[in-house]
Design an enzyme around this catalytic site. Sequence first.
Site, short mmCIF file in Angstrom:
data_model
loop_
_atom_site.label_atom_id
_atom_site.label_comp_id
_atom_site.label_asym_id
_atom_site.label_seq_id
_atom_site.Cartn_x
_atom_site.Cartn_y
_atom_site.Cartn_z
N LYS A 55 19.32 0.80 -4.67
CA LYS A 55 18.86 0.71 -3.28
C LYS A 55 17.59 -0.13 -3.21
O LYS A 55 16.52 0.30 -3.60
CB LYS A 55 18.58 2.08 -2.66
CG LYS A 55 18.48 1.93 -1.14
CD LYS A 55 17.62 2.93 -0.44
CE LYS A 55 16.16 2.69 -0.50
NZ LYS A 55 15.66 1.49 0.22
N GLY A 80 7.67 2.77 -6.84
CA GLY A 80 7.13 2.77 -5.48
C GLY A 80 5.87 3.59 -5.40
O GLY A 80 5.12 3.70 -6.38
N SER A 81 5.66 4.21 -4.25
CA SER A 81 4.41 4.93 -4.02
C SER A 81 4.41 6.28 -4.74
O SER A 81 5.46 6.89 -4.96
CB SER A 81 4.21 5.15 -2.52
OG SER A 81 5.27 5.95 -2.01
N THR A 82 3.23 6.75 -5.07
CA THR A 82 3.08 8.05 -5.71
C THR A 82 3.58 9.15 -4.78
O THR A 82 4.22 10.12 -5.21
CB THR A 82 1.60 8.26 -6.10
OG1 THR A 82 1.28 7.28 -7.10
CG2 THR A 82 1.35 9.64 -6.68
N GLU A 83 3.34 8.95 -3.49
CA GLU A 83 3.79 9.91 -2.48
C GLU A 83 5.32 10.09 -2.53
O GLU A 83 5.82 11.21 -2.59
CB GLU A 83 3.35 9.34 -1.13
CG GLU A 83 3.69 10.10 0.08
CD GLU A 83 3.50 9.22 1.34
OE1 GLU A 83 2.97 8.08 1.23
OE2 GLU A 83 3.91 9.68 2.41
N GLY A 101 7.21 9.19 -5.00
CA GLY A 101 7.51 9.69 -6.35
C GLY A 101 7.60 11.21 -6.37
O GLY A 101 8.50 11.79 -6.99
N GLU A 134 7.74 4.79 -11.79
CA GLU A 134 6.64 3.83 -11.92
C GLU A 134 5.91 3.85 -10.59
O GLU A 134 6.46 3.40 -9.59
CB GLU A 134 7.17 2.40 -12.14
CG GLU A 134 7.96 2.19 -13.40
CD GLU A 134 7.11 2.20 -14.64
OE1 GLU A 134 5.87 2.26 -14.54
OE2 GLU A 134 7.70 2.19 -15.73
N CYS A 147 1.40 -3.18 -8.75
CA CYS A 147 0.98 -1.82 -9.09
C CYS A 147 -0.12 -1.86 -10.14
O CYS A 147 -0.91 -0.94 -10.25
CB CYS A 147 2.18 -1.01 -9.58
SG CYS A 147 3.19 -1.88 -10.75
N GLU A 204 -5.26 3.45 -3.64
CA GLU A 204 -4.58 2.17 -3.86
C GLU A 204 -4.52 1.41 -2.53
O GLU A 204 -3.96 1.91 -1.55
CB GLU A 204 -3.16 2.43 -4.38
CG GLU A 204 -2.39 1.16 -4.67
CD GLU A 204 -1.06 1.42 -5.37
OE1 GLU A 204 -0.26 2.22 -4.85
OE2 GLU A 204 -0.84 0.82 -6.44
P1 NAI Z 1 7.65 3.53 -0.75
O1 NAI Z 1 7.36 4.32 -1.96
O2 NAI Z 1 7.90 4.26 0.54
O3 NAI Z 1 8.94 2.57 -1.00
C1 NAI Z 1 9.49 2.26 -2.25
C2 NAI Z 1 11.00 2.50 -2.24
O4 NAI Z 1 11.23 3.90 -2.02
C3 NAI Z 1 11.76 1.79 -1.12
O5 NAI Z 1 13.02 1.38 -1.60
C4 NAI Z 1 11.94 2.86 -0.08
O6 NAI Z 1 13.04 2.65 0.75
C5 NAI Z 1 12.15 4.08 -0.94
N1 NAI Z 1 11.85 5.37 -0.29
C6 NAI Z 1 10.94 5.63 0.68
N2 NAI Z 1 10.99 6.93 1.02
C7 NAI Z 1 11.94 7.51 0.25
C8 NAI Z 1 12.44 8.84 0.14
N3 NAI Z 1 11.98 9.83 0.89
N4 NAI Z 1 13.40 9.07 -0.78
C9 NAI Z 1 13.87 8.09 -1.56
N5 NAI Z 1 13.45 6.82 -1.48
C10 NAI Z 1 12.49 6.53 -0.59
O7 NAI Z 1 6.47 2.51 -0.54
P2 NAI Z 1 6.00 1.78 0.81
O8 NAI Z 1 5.97 2.78 1.92
O9 NAI Z 1 6.83 0.58 1.00
O10 NAI Z 1 4.52 1.34 0.44
C11 NAI Z 1 3.45 2.28 0.57
C12 NAI Z 1 2.48 2.14 -0.57
O11 NAI Z 1 3.12 2.46 -1.78
C13 NAI Z 1 1.92 0.75 -0.80
O12 NAI Z 1 0.83 0.47 0.04
C14 NAI Z 1 1.50 0.85 -2.23
O13 NAI Z 1 0.25 1.49 -2.32
C15 NAI Z 1 2.55 1.73 -2.84
N6 NAI Z 1 3.60 0.94 -3.53
C16 NAI Z 1 3.57 0.85 -4.88
C17 NAI Z 1 4.48 0.06 -5.54
C18 NAI Z 1 4.47 -0.08 -7.02
O14 NAI Z 1 4.88 -1.10 -7.53
N7 NAI Z 1 4.06 0.90 -7.76
C19 NAI Z 1 5.48 -0.72 -4.82
C20 NAI Z 1 5.49 -0.51 -3.40
C21 NAI Z 1 4.55 0.29 -2.80
#
Ligand code: NAI
Length: 499
Positions: free
Chosen positions: A195, A248-251, A253, A270, A304, A401
């Site tokens: 996804k 993605g985000s720690t939240e 995660g 990650e 990240c 972050e």
């Molecule tokens: P996010 O963690 O919401 O999105 C990452 C992925 O998770 C996307 O594919 C999204 O559709 C999916 N996702 C979102 N909610 C989900 C859920 N409840 N269950 C399963 N999958 C879900 O990140 P977002 O909102 O785009 O960015 C927010 C912050 O997260 C950024 O400002 C940054 O600080 C951090 N981030 C860190 C990344 C990294 O490489 N470690 C990459 C992207 C964001």
Amino acid sequence: MTVAIEKPALSSAAAKFLQKEHKLLIDGRWVAAKSGETFPVEDPATEETIAHVPGGDKADIDLAVAAARRAFETGPWSRISPGERSKIVWRLGDLLERYGDELAELEALDNGKPVTNARRGDVEGSIDMFHYMAGWATRLNGETIQVSSPGNWHAYTVREPVGVVGQIIPWNFPLMMAAWKLAPALAAGCTIVLKPAEQTPLTALRLGELVQEAGVPDGVVNIVTGFGETAGAALAEHPDVDKIAFTGSTEVGRLIVKASAGNLKRVSLELGGKSPAIVFPDADLDLAIVGTAAAIFYNQGQCCTAGSRLFAHKSVYDRIVSGVVEEAGKLKVGHGLDPTVNLGPLVSKEQHERVTGYIQAGHGEGAEVVVGGKTGNGHGYFVEPTVLAKTNRDMRVVREEIFGPVVCVQSFDDEDLDSVAKFANDTEYGLQASVWTRNLKVAHMMARKIKAGTICINTHNYGDPAWPFGGYKQSGWGREMGKEVMEHYTETKSVAARL
Ligand code: NAI
Ligand code: MG
């Protein structure tokens, strides 16, 4: 802030892909979402809609997981010879090479990043990942085990693919994250539901076409575009998914971990970072200036591993700050498709608001905005490269972050390495740290003392397919790449035979 606004034309190959009616890849067929929903994809430099993709949700995830399960249990993927699997994974790398320019353009358009970086970084990195991981398909050996039980025994282990894998990826390196996830899982013999992030689905869909062109059997790789709260959540909690790999985000995660509890699926994560870059007085300062500036400004700071906390020894602090400011001034800001641009827009309105909110918060908390801080004054989610000085550990900009081109500089005057490491470790994250020094002892002693999954010496944002990558503390679980990632995608089976 001047933004180079002209948007160069796309190549005919990229334009042709863009104009397609985009579908989900399920069981080897391109299909619409069950609900018939689509959602728009945006060019973050112009805020124009460039495509529509299916809004997949639980119903589509169910179909994709069922296809992946069939392909795993009855299909050829986990049964074909490792050598054949290896060839197919290698071929995917070759196809990325063949279509590399087109993929780089699509990435620049969808994410906003400079096309030059997309070609050299994202696309090359993805090619390398498939080529490297292809080798693991033929190296997943078990061991013979020396047991001490009475009698004659032949005991050994075998490595088997973990099964159906759900992979949820972010928007900062859309193609490369897909490659990091798909390549090792395929090499291990797993089947996959991928996804992509809702902000950047395009290169994953193009990669889906290449998966078919490479000869990956139907149902082995399924791609469902959709939102996190719907498609992502359905994948994370699905009872027939054996493992989730998330970046993605720690939240989110944390949500993934909760969702995985139902069937105790395996999870690797990650997550975020707040990586320190530490400049010692004996460093090659020219190198350190260019390197620590790139550590935060590369990819508009949306890494990240971004070097978002810059610590400079007080004797070199002024030189480092003025050097990084000068580097910021050299960056040409504009549309990512312009090959002379070095800094594109942030990926979305949401991220733009988030990052500008942090800059204001930093200013409000007493940080000095030495350079930058402004946003574009037309369309597009542009933010100037920004240096915040006079920051301290209590400020939100230092603790959280930001995920934008914003660096917080602090000075240190300690000679004692434990005290310096204390600064570096004063964070809930632990993904990366860089140490800038000519002194080998300082470099390697700091590498020991810092609590982070990756340590860079006289470089930052380093990566290589053979180099295990991941986080300590709240930066994640497990390691990607190298030999270690294969642990995520295999189970160890122990066999004991009474002879
Ligand atoms: P996010 O963690 O919401 O999105 C990452 C992925 O998770 C996307 O594919 C999204 O559709 C999916 N996702 C979102 N909610 C989900 C859920 N409840 N269950 C399963 N999958 C879900 O990140 P977002 O909102 O785009 O960015 C927010 C912050 O997260 C950024 O400002 C940054 O600080 C951090 N981030 C860190 C990344 C990294 O490489 N470690 C990459 C992207 C964001
Ligand atoms: Mg989110």
